[in-house]
Design a protein around this motif. Sequence first.
Motif, PDB file in Angstrom:
ATOM      1  N   ARG A   1      56.875  45.423  24.925  1.00 31.28           N
ATOM      2  CA  ARG A   1      57.163  45.527  26.355  1.00 31.28           C
ATOM      3  C   ARG A   1      55.950  46.083  27.085  1.00 31.28           C
ATOM      4  NH1 ARG A   1      61.279  43.895  24.446  1.00 31.28           N
ATOM      5  NH2 ARG A   1      63.438  44.244  25.060  1.00 31.28           N
ATOM      6  N   GLU A   2      55.924  45.797  28.403  1.00 26.94           N
ATOM      7  CA  GLU A   2      54.796  46.251  29.235  1.00 26.94           C
ATOM      8  C   GLU A   2      54.733  47.777  29.349  1.00 26.94           C
ATOM      9  OE1 GLU A   2      54.680  44.584  33.207  1.00 26.94           O
ATOM     10  OE2 GLU A   2      53.503  46.291  33.934  1.00 26.94           O
ATOM     11  N   LEU A   3      53.519  48.252  29.254  1.00 29.21           N
ATOM     12  CA  LEU A   3      53.273  49.675  29.392  1.00 29.21           C
ATOM     13  C   LEU A   3      52.400  49.938  30.620  1.00 29.21           C
ATOM     14  CD1 LEU A   3      53.390  52.383  27.843  1.00 29.21           C
ATOM     15  CD2 LEU A   3      51.267  51.705  26.775  1.00 29.21           C
ATOM     16  N   GLU A   4      51.491  49.008  30.837  1.00 30.17           N
ATOM     17  CA  GLU A   4      50.523  49.164  31.929  1.00 30.17           C
ATOM     18  C   GLU A   4      50.106  47.788  32.428  1.00 30.17           C
ATOM     19  OE1 GLU A   4      47.324  51.842  31.205  1.00 30.17           O
ATOM     20  OE2 GLU A   4      45.990  50.907  32.676  1.00 30.17           O
ATOM     21  N   GLY A   5      49.861  47.692  33.735  1.00 33.99           N
ATOM     22  CA  GLY A   5      49.365  46.436  34.290  1.00 33.99           C
ATOM     23  C   GLY A   5      47.942  46.628  34.799  1.00 33.99           C
ATOM     24  N   ILE A   6      47.084  45.646  34.505  1.00 34.18           N
ATOM     25  CA  ILE A   6      45.712  45.666  35.043  1.00 34.18           C
ATOM     26  C   ILE A   6      45.585  44.429  35.919  1.00 34.18           C
ATOM     27  CG2 ILE A   6      43.245  45.654  34.450  1.00 34.18           C
ATOM     28  CD1 ILE A   6      44.340  46.846  31.673  1.00 34.18           C
ATOM     29  N   HIS A   7      45.345  44.666  37.213  1.00 35.18           N
ATOM     30  CA  HIS A   7      45.428  43.554  38.173  1.00 35.18           C
ATOM     31  C   HIS A   7      44.154  43.436  38.985  1.00 35.18           C
ATOM     32  CE1 HIS A   7      49.721  45.200  38.011  1.00 35.18           C
ATOM     33  NE2 HIS A   7      49.735  44.114  37.275  1.00 35.18           N
ATOM     34  N   ASN A   8      43.743  42.198  39.206  1.00 36.04           N
ATOM     35  CA  ASN A   8      42.703  41.942  40.194  1.00 36.04           C
ATOM     36  C   ASN A   8      43.427  41.610  41.500  1.00 36.04           C
ATOM     37  OD1 ASN A   8      40.767  40.920  41.894  1.00 36.04           O
ATOM     38  ND2 ASN A   8      39.778  39.633  40.340  1.00 36.04           N
ATOM     39  N   ARG A   9      43.481  42.584  42.422  1.00 38.33           N
ATOM     40  CA  ARG A   9      44.294  42.410  43.640  1.00 38.33           C
ATOM     41  C   ARG A   9      43.488  41.796  44.772  1.00 38.33           C
ATOM     42  NH1 ARG A   9      49.092  46.628  43.493  1.00 38.33           N
ATOM     43  NH2 ARG A   9      49.491  45.757  45.523  1.00 38.33           N
ATOM     44  N   THR A  10      42.269  41.393  44.492  1.00 38.55           N
ATOM     45  CA  THR A  10      41.350  40.820  45.496  1.00 38.55           C
ATOM     46  C   THR A  10      41.243  41.773  46.701  1.00 38.55           C
ATOM     47  OG1 THR A  10      42.987  39.498  46.709  1.00 38.55           O
ATOM     48  CG2 THR A  10      41.992  38.496  44.745  1.00 38.55           C
ATOM     49  N   ASN A  11      41.033  41.202  47.912  1.00 42.09           N
ATOM     50  CA  ASN A  11      41.009  42.087  49.089  1.00 42.09           C
ATOM     51  C   ASN A  11      42.335  42.003  49.831  1.00 42.09           C
ATOM     52  OD1 ASN A  11      40.958  39.723  50.465  1.00 42.09           O
ATOM     53  ND2 ASN A  11      38.850  39.914  51.194  1.00 42.09           N
ATOM     54  N   TYR A  12      43.361  41.506  49.126  1.00 42.13           N
ATOM     55  CA  TYR A  12      44.670  41.284  49.753  1.00 42.13           C
ATOM     56  C   TYR A  12      45.165  42.524  50.497  1.00 42.13           C
ATOM     57  CZ  TYR A  12      49.630  40.420  50.386  1.00 42.13           C
ATOM     58  OH  TYR A  12      50.883  40.296  50.937  1.00 42.13           O
ATOM     59  N   ASP A  13      45.218  43.670  49.795  1.00 45.37           N
ATOM     60  CA  ASP A  13      45.844  44.858  50.384  1.00 45.37           C
ATOM     61  C   ASP A  13      45.066  45.374  51.586  1.00 45.37           C
ATOM     62  OD1 ASP A  13      47.994  45.484  48.194  1.00 45.37           O
ATOM     63  OD2 ASP A  13      46.138  45.019  47.142  1.00 45.37           O
TER      64      ASP A  13
ATOM     65  N   ILE B   1      39.802  44.910  44.843  1.00 49.16           N
ATOM     66  CA  ILE B   1      40.396  46.047  44.128  1.00 49.16           C
ATOM     67  C   ILE B   1      40.852  45.638  42.722  1.00 49.16           C
ATOM     68  CG2 ILE B   1      42.365  47.643  44.072  1.00 49.16           C
ATOM     69  CD1 ILE B   1      42.207  47.634  47.165  1.00 49.16           C
ATOM     70  N   ILE B   2      40.388  46.405  41.745  1.00 48.39           N
ATOM     71  CA  ILE B   2      40.902  46.262  40.376  1.00 48.39           C
ATOM     72  C   ILE B   2      41.831  47.453  40.149  1.00 48.39           C
ATOM     73  CG2 ILE B   2      40.317  46.050  37.921  1.00 48.39           C
ATOM     74  CD1 ILE B   2      39.089  43.837  39.783  1.00 48.39           C
ATOM     75  N   GLU B   3      43.049  47.149  39.818  1.00 46.81           N
ATOM     76  CA  GLU B   3      44.065  48.197  39.681  1.00 46.81           C
ATOM     77  C   GLU B   3      44.448  48.395  38.218  1.00 46.81           C
ATOM     78  OE1 GLU B   3      48.273  48.775  41.740  1.00 46.81           O
ATOM     79  OE2 GLU B   3      48.303  47.003  40.473  1.00 46.81           O
ATOM     80  N   THR B   4      44.564  49.676  37.808  1.00 44.75           N
ATOM     81  CA  THR B   4      45.177  49.951  36.508  1.00 44.75           C
ATOM     82  C   THR B   4      46.419  50.788  36.797  1.00 44.75           C
ATOM     83  OG1 THR B   4      44.049  52.046  36.020  1.00 44.75           O
ATOM     84  CG2 THR B   4      42.870  50.028  35.442  1.00 44.75           C
ATOM     85  N   SER B   5      47.585  50.256  36.427  1.00 40.29           N
ATOM     86  CA  SER B   5      48.843  50.885  36.808  1.00 40.29           C
ATOM     87  C   SER B   5      49.687  51.141  35.564  1.00 40.29           C
ATOM     88  CB  SER B   5      49.571  49.959  37.780  1.00 40.29           C
ATOM     89  OG  SER B   5      50.836  50.472  38.069  1.00 40.29           O
ATOM     90  N   ALA B   6      49.769  52.420  35.171  1.00 41.03           N
ATOM     91  CA  ALA B   6      50.494  52.767  33.944  1.00 41.03           C
ATOM     92  C   ALA B   6      51.726  53.581  34.296  1.00 41.03           C
ATOM     93  CB  ALA B   6      49.584  53.581  33.025  1.00 41.03           C
ATOM     94  N   GLY B   7      52.774  53.434  33.498  1.00 42.77           N
ATOM     95  CA  GLY B   7      53.975  54.244  33.695  1.00 42.77           C
ATOM     96  C   GLY B   7      53.814  55.566  32.954  1.00 42.77           C
TER      97      GLY B   7
END
Length: 457
Positions: free
Chosen positions: A277-289, A316-322
């Motif tokens: 199962r997912e623990l962390e997401g690494i996202h290329n969010r571009t300049n969207y936000d 933006i490169i995001e690292t999002s961990a729970g």
Amino acid sequence: MAQKTTGKEESRAADTKQMDNIVSLCKRRGFIFPSSEIYGGLASAWDYGPLGVELKNRIEAFWWKEMTRLRDDIVGIDAAIMMHPRVWEASGHVENFTDPLVDCKECKQRFRADQMPEENQKSGRCPNCGGELTAPRQFNLMFKTHLGPVEDDASQVYLRPETAQGIYVNFKNVVQTSRVKIPFGIAQVGKAFRNEIVTKNFIFRTCEFEQMEMQFFVHPSEDVKWFEYWKEQRMAYYAKLGIRPDRLRFKQHGPDELAHYAKDAFDIEFEFPFGWRELEGIHNRTNYDLSRHSEFSGKDLTYLDEVSRERYLPYIIETSAGLTRSVLMVLSDAYDEETVEAEGDVRTVLHLHPALAPVTVGVFPLVKKDGLAELAQEIERGLRDDFTTFYDQGGAIGRRYRRQDEIGTPYCITIDYQTKEDNTVTLRFRDSMEQVRIGVPELISRIRQEIRDYKRV
Ligand code: ATP
């Protein structure tokens, strides 16, 4: 005749049992309790007890140190949970943060249409009772509440469903007040809330949880390079945390799984007792936000490169961990029931990284009498400034070791009659159960070194 079970069924039963054992250990030893338990509990809500809060705080501290203190290019913030409601329009959450929900007309159970077994999705019949299901409808996961005394639309606010937006709306503040230059990151740890349709597996998926997020701002031409860099860094972090590498893997999101803001996304998955199962997401969010917040707020959120004089909206490169999910990962990875051949029994042990263990050093007098208890207490107090300690003088020494093994205490010290003669004690290691004799003045430096050099065997 007894029915034969397949290897797969047996291992599934063992995994369920392991999960039950972890939940029971958490309750029994004061890591995690059901919320409002004396009122029968609240679905999906859990409270962290004396040991649980230490473990969670240490995971957070480990992450914070890795992401901020040990680097030159990341600073931290702590934003409010309730934000201006326009934030969630700009971010796309009001429109898009939905799950498809179906109800069973018979048993009234609720399911996520996309997570039901395929045969039920096709037949439109309930996986629980076989009853007829309603057609899917989109259900927004954000919790709403009202700010101030009047309950009208103008006062409606949301509990944040992710911590990230607090970082984006502070981008300009941080650039103007800190000495940061792109590429740089902003880190934040905090609570997030989602009205999840299905919550299960203990603290894995809950409506109130904590996230550890870092948003890294880069030049648009360098997004791919930094995305790869953060994938590698984040995987290396888990190895440093002492998680076994064969329990971790990457999973790339396919084009139909990508969130509305993402150009590329990888999950780091962990093999929990109930599967990968997912623990962390690494996202290329571009300049969207940043572009959406510019548009909705009317404020210029571009960045000026003072050397090249180029003005642009960073990617933006995001690292999002729970964080709460990491607690379950750490416990699942650490939990073991080992046969101790010399003693002919089984011990329950948490092989926690010493930097995460809620108690670092257990201190025991071999017996209470002849001044050993007083001597042990004095030694224990001498360690408090450097480590979290626990003093225990009750019961057989073997039982005291086992109680510490069960909560993951990596080092135990025993004070005996020899201590009175030569000021040495026994230092016992949780994982190997080996014991060494060591002088009291060397204890602090030796334990510090053991923590630094720790490798899980
Ligand atoms: P999922 O697909 O599991 O719902 P997600 O892809 O929506 O999760 P993200 O929005 O990327 O998750 O959130 C980042 C991290 O936050 C996740 O990897 C997870 O560790 C944690 N997280 C998300 N939702 C929950 C939850 N309901 N309970 C506990 N942790 C969560």
